[in-house]
Each structure stands twice: as C-alpha cells, then as structure tokens.
Design a protein around this motif. Sequence first.
Motif, short mmCIF file in Angstrom:
data_model
loop_
_atom_site.label_atom_id
_atom_site.label_comp_id
_atom_site.label_asym_id
_atom_site.label_seq_id
_atom_site.Cartn_x
_atom_site.Cartn_y
_atom_site.Cartn_z
N GLU A 192 -10.05 -2.89 2.44
CA GLU A 192 -9.10 -1.77 2.50
C GLU A 192 -8.07 -2.01 3.61
N THR B 287 0.22 4.31 1.29
CA THR B 287 -1.03 3.86 0.69
C THR B 287 -2.23 4.49 1.39
N TRP C 213 -4.98 6.95 -0.26
CA TRP C 213 -6.40 6.59 -0.17
C TRP C 213 -7.19 7.74 0.46
N LYS D 107 -8.04 3.20 -6.43
CA LYS D 107 -8.41 1.90 -5.87
C LYS D 107 -7.71 0.77 -6.61
N VAL E 230 -4.06 0.72 -5.43
CA VAL E 230 -3.91 0.20 -4.06
C VAL E 230 -4.18 -1.30 -4.01
#
Length: 123
Positions: A25, A57, A61, A82, A85
């Motif tokens: 991430e 982003t 998230w 997910k 991203v």
Amino acid sequence: MPSSALPAPVRAFFLVNEGLAFLLEVLALGLLAWWGLARDIGRVGSVALAVAAPLATAVLWGLFAAPKARFAVPLAAQLGVKALVFGAAALALLALGQRSWALWFTGAVLLNTALATYYRTRS
C-alpha cells in the motif's frame, strides 16, 4: 476464526502477509508520487501532481478499503477500490517504462490480496 485462534505457523504467515499488504500500500502511494514527478508539465505542475495523486489515493483508501475504513462497504467494493489503487500504481510503473517491475508488483499484489482476503473472511 480470529487470527489468534490459528495455529502458530499459520498465524505467523498471516502476520507476515499483513505486513506485506501494508508495504504494498505504501509502495503504491510512492509509485504514484514518482509518476507525478516524472510528468513533463512544468516543475510546479509535476510537484502538485506528485502530491495530489497519492493524497487522493490515500483518502479513497481510508474511506473504503482500509481495515478500519470510515465507511463499511461490501467486500466487492473494498476489492474494487484496491484494484483501482493498485492498478493505478501498476500503470504508473508502465508509464515510467518499468514493465518488468509492473508485472512483479501486480503479481505480488494479486497473491497478497487473495491470501489476505481468504484469511480475513475466515474470521
């Protein structure tokens, strides 16, 4: 079954996979910043994009995909965020001319997400 109820080796694997998820991430945010800096839109524009892309982003998230997301959404929506991203990060690598790294990153994300989703939905 909560992760604490798993056998020790499985629990250790679960924790390592969760750590890898966090690293992926953070890497995705870094890749988006790198992509923004590499754009030829003037120095100020590139810096603004390098800040705005990962910031937007991270907000997306945090709202929908984080373990303690602001809004509880169905699993399919979490996986969609997910995919958006991590897909953007992989495309950023491609745009930066890093095809091999984009493939490795995508493979790591797919395997990590599949394992994390499996363990998280078992509890």
